[in-house]
Design an enzyme around this catalytic site. Structure first.
Site, mmCIF file in Angstrom:
data_model
loop_
_atom_site.group_PDB
_atom_site.id
_atom_site.type_symbol
_atom_site.label_atom_id
_atom_site.label_comp_id
_atom_site.label_asym_id
_atom_site.label_seq_id
_atom_site.Cartn_x
_atom_site.Cartn_y
_atom_site.Cartn_z
ATOM 1 N N ASN A 25 -0.198 35.311 25.722
ATOM 2 C CA ASN A 25 0.423 34.916 24.457
ATOM 3 C C ASN A 25 1.101 36.024 23.656
ATOM 4 O OD1 ASN A 25 -2.144 35.845 23.900
ATOM 5 N ND2 ASN A 25 -2.580 34.315 22.331
ATOM 6 N N GLY A 74 -8.593 37.327 26.572
ATOM 7 C CA GLY A 74 -8.295 36.074 27.261
ATOM 8 C C GLY A 74 -9.339 35.023 26.929
ATOM 9 N N SER A 75 -9.532 34.103 27.856
ATOM 10 C CA SER A 75 -10.408 32.956 27.576
ATOM 11 C C SER A 75 -11.887 33.359 27.608
ATOM 12 C CB SER A 75 -10.153 31.855 28.597
ATOM 13 O OG SER A 75 -10.445 32.349 29.887
ATOM 14 N N GLU A 123 -12.108 40.257 23.923
ATOM 15 C CA GLU A 123 -11.414 39.583 22.803
ATOM 16 C C GLU A 123 -11.099 38.177 23.305
ATOM 17 O OE1 GLU A 123 -11.136 40.881 19.935
ATOM 18 O OE2 GLU A 123 -11.561 42.982 20.357
ATOM 19 N N CYS A 141 -4.972 33.272 19.292
ATOM 20 C CA CYS A 141 -6.440 33.171 19.292
ATOM 21 C C CYS A 141 -6.993 32.909 17.895
ATOM 22 C CB CYS A 141 -7.044 34.445 19.852
ATOM 23 S SG CYS A 141 -6.438 35.908 19.014
HETATM 24 P P1 NAD Z 1 -7.102 33.603 30.723
HETATM 25 O O1 NAD Z 1 -8.531 33.952 30.524
HETATM 26 O O2 NAD Z 1 -6.772 32.455 31.593
HETATM 27 O O3 NAD Z 1 -6.307 34.846 31.341
HETATM 28 C C1 NAD Z 1 -6.335 36.119 30.725
HETATM 29 C C2 NAD Z 1 -6.138 37.184 31.780
HETATM 30 O O4 NAD Z 1 -7.281 37.198 32.631
HETATM 31 C C3 NAD Z 1 -4.929 36.967 32.690
HETATM 32 O O5 NAD Z 1 -4.336 38.221 32.974
HETATM 33 C C4 NAD Z 1 -5.553 36.379 33.941
HETATM 34 O O6 NAD Z 1 -4.778 36.597 35.107
HETATM 35 C C5 NAD Z 1 -6.858 37.146 33.991
HETATM 36 N N1 NAD Z 1 -7.946 36.532 34.766
HETATM 37 C C6 NAD Z 1 -8.092 35.245 35.162
HETATM 38 N N2 NAD Z 1 -9.228 35.106 35.883
HETATM 39 C C7 NAD Z 1 -9.810 36.324 35.932
HETATM 40 C C8 NAD Z 1 -11.010 36.829 36.518
HETATM 41 N N3 NAD Z 1 -11.853 36.048 37.202
HETATM 42 N N4 NAD Z 1 -11.298 38.138 36.358
HETATM 43 C C9 NAD Z 1 -10.469 38.937 35.657
HETATM 44 N N5 NAD Z 1 -9.323 38.526 35.085
HETATM 45 C C10 NAD Z 1 -8.998 37.233 35.219
HETATM 46 O O7 NAD Z 1 -6.475 33.431 29.257
HETATM 47 P P2 NAD Z 1 -5.012 32.937 28.843
HETATM 48 O O8 NAD Z 1 -4.898 31.480 29.072
HETATM 49 O O9 NAD Z 1 -3.984 33.851 29.412
HETATM 50 O O10 NAD Z 1 -5.065 33.245 27.269
HETATM 51 C C11 NAD Z 1 -5.513 32.333 26.315
HETATM 52 C C12 NAD Z 1 -6.890 32.685 25.808
HETATM 53 O O11 NAD Z 1 -6.911 34.022 25.355
HETATM 54 C C13 NAD Z 1 -7.269 31.824 24.614
HETATM 55 O O12 NAD Z 1 -8.603 31.399 24.736
HETATM 56 C C14 NAD Z 1 -7.118 32.793 23.441
HETATM 57 O O13 NAD Z 1 -7.889 32.455 22.328
HETATM 58 C C15 NAD Z 1 -7.520 34.085 24.069
HETATM 59 N N6 NAD Z 1 -6.994 35.208 23.301
HETATM 60 C C16 NAD Z 1 -7.854 35.949 22.543
HETATM 61 C C17 NAD Z 1 -7.369 36.985 21.756
HETATM 62 C C18 NAD Z 1 -8.294 37.805 20.892
HETATM 63 O O14 NAD Z 1 -7.875 38.863 20.432
HETATM 64 N N7 NAD Z 1 -9.519 37.366 20.637
HETATM 65 C C19 NAD Z 1 -6.001 37.275 21.751
HETATM 66 C C20 NAD Z 1 -5.156 36.497 22.533
HETATM 67 C C21 NAD Z 1 -5.658 35.464 23.310
#
Ligand code: NAD
Length: 488
Positions: free
Chosen positions: A158, A238-239, A258, A292
């Site tokens: 994002n 990420g998630s 995060e 997020c």
């Molecule tokens: P995601 O978790 O699907 O992916 C994030 C990253 O992790 C990507 O680079 C992905 O390729 C990688 N990934 C996927 N599986 C993995 C694994 N098993 N091991 C290591 N890496 C892996 O998240 P997304 O859909 O790209 O982003 C959205 C989420 O991110 C939302 O939940 C959002 O709230 C969160 N987010 C949090 C913040 C924060 O600062 N708290 C900021 C931005 C987004």
């Protein structure tokens, strides 16, 4: 700069000072236009291991002083600023956010690198007097800060360039080597950041391998980061599901997480409702709601509910939806079909359970395949999907509460705890919210989605672990060693 002028963005990965491709590549598609705008290599575990080992050797070989690291990060910031328009167009082309937001993201990336450069000069330990201990007046100790070694940085789709800078800037400031892994849907601008860093590294004579970036399947790359002993720290945004997997398997490594949020913003009667409504709509629609800490739930004092909804509807009507490259567009397309469909599903389920559309509610079709209008919902109860789930779209559920006690209870009625907002002029109510809301940040007189790049930032509960913010991340990416001098 038009999309045509930008041209197809086929980017490579950087390992040990060498840019290279791979047989298999992943296409990157424009979220609004659907066209392929670029591609990146899809690498396997062997290339990731190579990157980690190059990084490990580079930390050992590096003799960069704090001043050299300051120069490296400053030179990288200069390059990002020189390429601001080009990189902003890349961000919009891969992510779908409006060009005005993309420019802001790239500018913040440069500022993050500058703040990191300054932080590189502030890596002090402290003198620890020994004379408080009986008979030790002639002993002296001090601490010094050292880099951890190899820092792995994994980022989501994002804010594709800025979130990478939040990790790589502080990691380099502290003297580490880095291996970055951007999201596969939006890797292009992140790689542009590494291009800037690579050129800056050459300028200050940094060893090859200090700065690396790989692209590939998240689980493949992530598992190599987890399994390799040379990776001392993993910084993940990420998630929550992936974050928990990393936390469960990271053993003795340092980890920063995060993660997701379901942030509440409370609106009380003693506030400027028009201003609160504008901020709520801005906080819910920025980046199409794919943020997020966006406004996920609005908890409004029941007595002002109708008046407030009118203001929110007025503010939502001011949002211009359309092609994200247009200068006047406020809301573009959602990044992928999956993200779009997930928002549609949560929205439709919430309607089935009795919520009412006050504004918007249209998506797809003539608007564009992945476009979802700003949507204001009333008659929402706390158990409906739009209230219980993290909706990564521009949906604004307004939930009435009849006491401040109930507002606080509802604010905390979630497994997440990223940020919260409260609009009130009553200082006692503000302090109560600050003390009692279980979230990493409570913002008085603005919405949940407040973040600057130097402030401590990070969630509680399922929203994360550890803090970002330049000073805090730099400290986290270093270790403290005690050095003692004794009379002999
Ligand atoms: P995601 O978790 O699907 O992916 C994030 C990253 O992790 C990507 O680079 C992905 O390729 C990688 N990934 C996927 N599986 C993995 C694994 N098993 N091991 C290591 N890496 C892996 O998240 P997304 O859909 O790209 O982003 C959205 C989420 O991110 C939302 O939940 C959002 O709230 C969160 N987010 C949090 C913040 C924060 O600062 N708290 C900021 C931005 C987004």
């Amino acid at each position: 700069m038009s999309l045509e002028q930008l041209g197809q963005q086929d980017k490579d990965i950087l390992i040990d000072g060498v840019w290279s491709g791979a047989e298999e590549r992943a296409e990157v598609r424009h979220p609004y236009e659907g066209a392929v705008v670029g591609s990146v290599p899809l690498v396997g575990a062997d290339r990731v291991t190579e990157a980690i080992e190059a990084a490990d050797a580079a930390v050992d070989a590096s003799s960069l002083s704090a001043y050299d690291r300051y120069e490296l990060l400053t030179a990288a910031a200069d390059r990002v600023e020189d390429r601001l328009e080009e990189i902003a167009q890349i961000v919009t082309s891969e992510e779908g956010k409006p060009i005005t937001e993309a420019r802001n993201e790239v500018d913040r990336t440069a500022q993050t690198l500058r703040l990191s450069a300054e932080e590189a000069k502030r890596q002090f330990g402290e003198y620890v007097p020994m004379d408080p201990q009986k008979g030790m007046a002639r002993d002296h100790c001090f601490t010094q800060r050292e880099p951890l070694g190899v820092v792995a940085a994994i980022t989501p789709f994002n804010f594709p360039i800025m979130l990478m800078a939040h990790k790589v800037g502080p990691a380099l400031a502290a003297g580490n080597a880095v291996v970055g892994k951007p999201a596969t849907d939006t890797p292009l601008s992140s790689i542009a950041l590494f291009e800037c860093l690579d050129e800056a590294a050459a300028e200050v004579g940094a060893p090859d391998g200090l700065i690396n970036v790989v692209t590939g399947s998240g689980s493949t790359v992530g598992d190599v980061f987890l399994d390799h002993d040379a990776v001392e720290a993993i910084s993940f945004t990420g998630s929550t599901a992936v974050g928990k997997y990393l936390a469960d398997n990271s053993g003795m490594k340092e980890i920063t997480l995060e993660l997701g949020g379901n942030d509440p913003t409370i609106v009380w009667h003693d506030t400027d409702l028009e201003s609160a409504a504008e901020q709520v709509v801005g906080g819910a629609c920025s980046n199409g709601g794919q943020v997020c800490n966006s406004v996920e739930r609005v908890l409004v004092e029941e007595s002002i509910e109708d008046e407030f909804i009118e203001e929110v509807v007025d503010a939502a009507a001011d949002i211009t939806v359309g092609n994200p490259h247009n200068e006047d567009t406020d809301l573009g397309a959602m990044v992928t079909d999956d993200e779009f469909e997930s928002t549609v599903e949560l929205f439709e389920e919430t309607l089935e359970q009795g919520a009412r559309v006050e504004y918007g509610g249209n998506y797809g079709g003539d608007l564009g395949d992945r476009v979802f209008e700003p949507t204001v919902l009333s008659d929402v109860t706390p158990d409906m999907p739009a209230a219980t789930e993290e909706v990564f779209g521009p949906v604004i559920p307004v939930i009435p509460v009849d006491s401040f006690e109930e507002a606080i209870e509802e604010a905390n009625n979630t497994n997440y705890g990223l940020e919260a907002g409260l609009f009130t002029q009553d200082i006692d109510r503000a302090k109560q919210a600050a003390d009692r809301i279980d979230a990493g940040g409570v913002n008085i007189n603005t919405v949940s989605g407040f973040r600057t790049d130097h402030m401590p930032y990070g969630g509680f509960k399922d929203s994360g672990k550890g803090k970002e913010g330049i000073k805090y991340a730099t400290k986290h990416f270093s270790r403290e060693k005690l050095v003692g001098f004794h009379p002999g």
